[in-house]
Design a protein around this motif. Structure first.
Motif, PDB file in Angstrom:
ATOM      1  N   VAL A  40      -5.424   1.731  -9.061  1.00  0.00           N
ATOM      2  CA  VAL A  40      -5.433   1.797  -7.602  1.00  0.00           C
ATOM      3  C   VAL A  40      -5.516   3.239  -7.106  1.00  0.00           C
ATOM      4  O   VAL A  40      -6.167   3.532  -6.100  1.00  0.00           O
ATOM      5  N   LEU A  41      -4.863   4.158  -7.819  1.00  0.00           N
ATOM      6  CA  LEU A  41      -4.852   5.565  -7.401  1.00  0.00           C
ATOM      7  C   LEU A  41      -6.046   6.345  -7.932  1.00  0.00           C
ATOM      8  O   LEU A  41      -6.218   7.522  -7.589  1.00  0.00           O
ATOM      9  N   SER A  42      -6.890   5.706  -8.726  1.00  0.00           N
ATOM     10  CA  SER A  42      -8.040   6.409  -9.299  1.00  0.00           C
ATOM     11  C   SER A  42      -9.111   6.661  -8.243  1.00  0.00           C
ATOM     12  O   SER A  42      -9.055   6.145  -7.123  1.00  0.00           O
ATOM     13  N   ASP A  43     -10.092   7.451  -8.623  1.00  0.00           N
ATOM     14  CA  ASP A  43     -11.201   7.768  -7.711  1.00  0.00           C
ATOM     15  C   ASP A  43     -12.162   6.599  -7.550  1.00  0.00           C
ATOM     16  O   ASP A  43     -13.173   6.728  -6.843  1.00  0.00           O
ATOM     17  N   LYS A  75      -3.260   2.534  -1.433  1.00  0.00           N
ATOM     18  CA  LYS A  75      -2.889   3.741  -2.181  1.00  0.00           C
ATOM     19  C   LYS A  75      -1.481   4.201  -1.838  1.00  0.00           C
ATOM     20  O   LYS A  75      -0.739   4.698  -2.691  1.00  0.00           O
ATOM     21  N   SER A  76      -1.096   4.046  -0.586  1.00  0.00           N
ATOM     22  CA  SER A  76       0.246   4.423  -0.171  1.00  0.00           C
ATOM     23  C   SER A  76       1.302   3.603  -0.923  1.00  0.00           C
ATOM     24  O   SER A  76       2.302   4.145  -1.403  1.00  0.00           O
ATOM     25  N   LYS A 110      -7.908  16.740  -2.136  1.00  0.00           N
ATOM     26  CA  LYS A 110      -7.772  15.668  -3.126  1.00  0.00           C
ATOM     27  C   LYS A 110      -7.120  14.422  -2.542  1.00  0.00           C
ATOM     28  O   LYS A 110      -7.318  13.307  -3.047  1.00  0.00           O
ATOM     29  N   THR A 111      -6.319  14.610  -1.506  1.00  0.00           N
ATOM     30  CA  THR A 111      -5.661  13.488  -0.826  1.00  0.00           C
ATOM     31  C   THR A 111      -5.924  13.645   0.668  1.00  0.00           C
ATOM     32  O   THR A 111      -5.055  14.085   1.440  1.00  0.00           O
TER      33      THR A 111
END
Length: 434
Positions: A349-352, A361-362, A388-389
């Motif tokens: 889920v947190l990947s690009d 993502k949160s 990046k975020t």
């Protein structure tokens, strides 16, 4: 006319975009390239871009792809704040393409048009057969035009008016005529059965400009994205308290997004099988999803985890379902129930693979902070880096997780966020440090 944060079109630079828009239609292989060029030229506001877009919208073509690009070009000029485009844009108010006219009216409002002749033409749409009177009312509200308040009041009472027209009318009456009793009506609209009507109610509350509605709004069964938009729009200062409302309580509540604190609507035709409630997590209506999670938590949690895992492969290709699956995994983790594969899901889920703006993502950041603190701390530099975020909610969430840690370094880590471009992130960092 909200800008789309998911910029997934193939990248082209400013020069290429301009060259495409200057190319005669007979020389364009794919008319969709016009839209692509306009879309990316939005990232390069300057006088040259304005002139190219102005020339582009003056040309008339019946091809659908061209019409769509033309609407987008007018929207981009409005977002540029290109005042010199007002007269050219206004020439399309009598166009037979209603979608184009809608864009034109919105754009004239965005550009704060004060030409009385143009404003009168916009007002006339309230009296004609026009499909989107909502955008007319919103624009008049935005421009502070009070001359049609009686007509707007009439539309708010007309049984033939849609909920969306009524909502915009209530917002106008509140903002332009000070009729604050209509706030109660807008609150009711947050509980309409149609999800799109509830979404429109959020924008109406923003247009009405009343912060006092936030405690009700954040409990509504709608996407957290709409709630954050409302908080961001209505909370115009950097105070932590306003009208007896605490800023962080509002944002933190949306970040956590506990279904048990959502005022869900009753749903018909629900059965009582666990598999049915898991299936409902694929539904597009957030109310059904929140309601289903509440029901899921009444079953043995081990069984819930089993059914979630069995359906994960299907859910992972559905960004709506991912959000609610991750939300349930988070709730199970709060009860110390998880398996070794949860961290793999969080990594996915947190990947690009997904844009940073995806709402799940949160939730994944919150799970990471609970499940693997070392990995969370190793990623804190990435979470604080806007390149990046880029979505402020995720940077804020990292701070939210950090705030609840006992780590002696958390004040130093919070300093990484002190110069953030978003005021809510800066304020959260200051709270941790103080």
């Amino acid at each position: 006319m909200q800008s789309n944060p998911f910029n997934n079109l193939p990248k082209i630079n400013k020069i290429d975009a301009i060259n495409i828009l200057r190319r005669p239609i007979s020389e364009v292989k794919l008319l969709a390239d016009y839209y692509k060029a306009v879309f990316h030229l939005a990232n390069f506001p300057c006088e040259e871009s304005e002139m190219v877009l102005l020339d582009f919208i003056k040309y008339d073509c019946e091809k659908l792809e061209y019409k769509i690009a033309k609407r987008k070009a007018i929207e981009v000029l409005a977002n540029y704040g290109c005042k010199k485009a007002i007269q050219t844009i206004a020439e399309f108010l009598e166009n037979d393409d209603d979608y184009l006219v809608e864009t034109v009216i919105w754009s004239l409002g965005k550009l704060k048009c004060d030409d009385i002749n143009i404003i009168n033409k916009i007002c006339s749409k309230l009296y004609n057969q026009f499909n989107n009177k909502r955008v007319v009312i919103q624009t008049l509200t935005n421009l502070g035009v009070r001359k049609e308040i009686d007509m707007i009041r009439s539309l708010s009472r007309d049984k033939k008016s849609s909920n969306r027209v009524k909502g915009a009318s209530f917002a106008a009456l509140i903002k332009l005529a000070g009729e604050e009793d209509k706030l109660g009506e807008l609150k009711k609209f947050l509980r309409l059965s149609n999800q799109n009507d509830r979404h429109c109610a959020v924008q109406d509350i923003i247009n009405a400009g009343h912060l006092s509605v936030l405690p009700v709004l954040i409990k509504a069964p709608i996407s957290p994205s709409f709630k954050l938009q409302a908080i961001d729009s209505l909370w115009s200062n950097e105070l932590l308290f306003c009208e007896n409302i605490k800023l962080f309580n509002c944002i933190d509540s949306v970040v956590v997004d506990d279904p048990n604190k959502i005022d869900t609507l009753e749903v018909n035709n629900f059965n009582n099988e666990l598999s049915f409630f898991v299936e409902q997590l694929f539904h597009t209506d957030f109310n059904r999803c929140y309601h289903s999670i509440k029901e899921l938590l009444k079953f043995p949690l081990e069984n819930v985890l089993y059914y979630l895992n069995n359906n994960w492969d299907r859910a992972r290709s559905d960004y709506g379902a991912i959000y609610f699956f991750i939300s349930v995994y988070k709730l199970l983790l709060d009860q110390q129930l998880y398996d070794e594969l949860l961290l793999d899901k969080v990594d996915f889920v947190l990947s690009d693979t997904w844009p940073n703006y995806m709402k799940f993502k949160s939730s994944a950041i919150q799970i990471l902070g609970c499940l693997n603190e070392n990995k969370f701390y190793n990623n804190i530099n990435q979470f604080s880096d806007e390149s990046k975020t880029p979505y402020w909610k995720n940077r804020y969430t990292a701070l939210f997780v950090l705030q609840n840690k006992q780590n002696q370094m958390k004040k130093d880590l919070a300093k990484l966020f002190l110069n953030d471009s978003h005021r809510f992130v800066r304020l959260k960092a200051k709270e941790i440090i103080s």
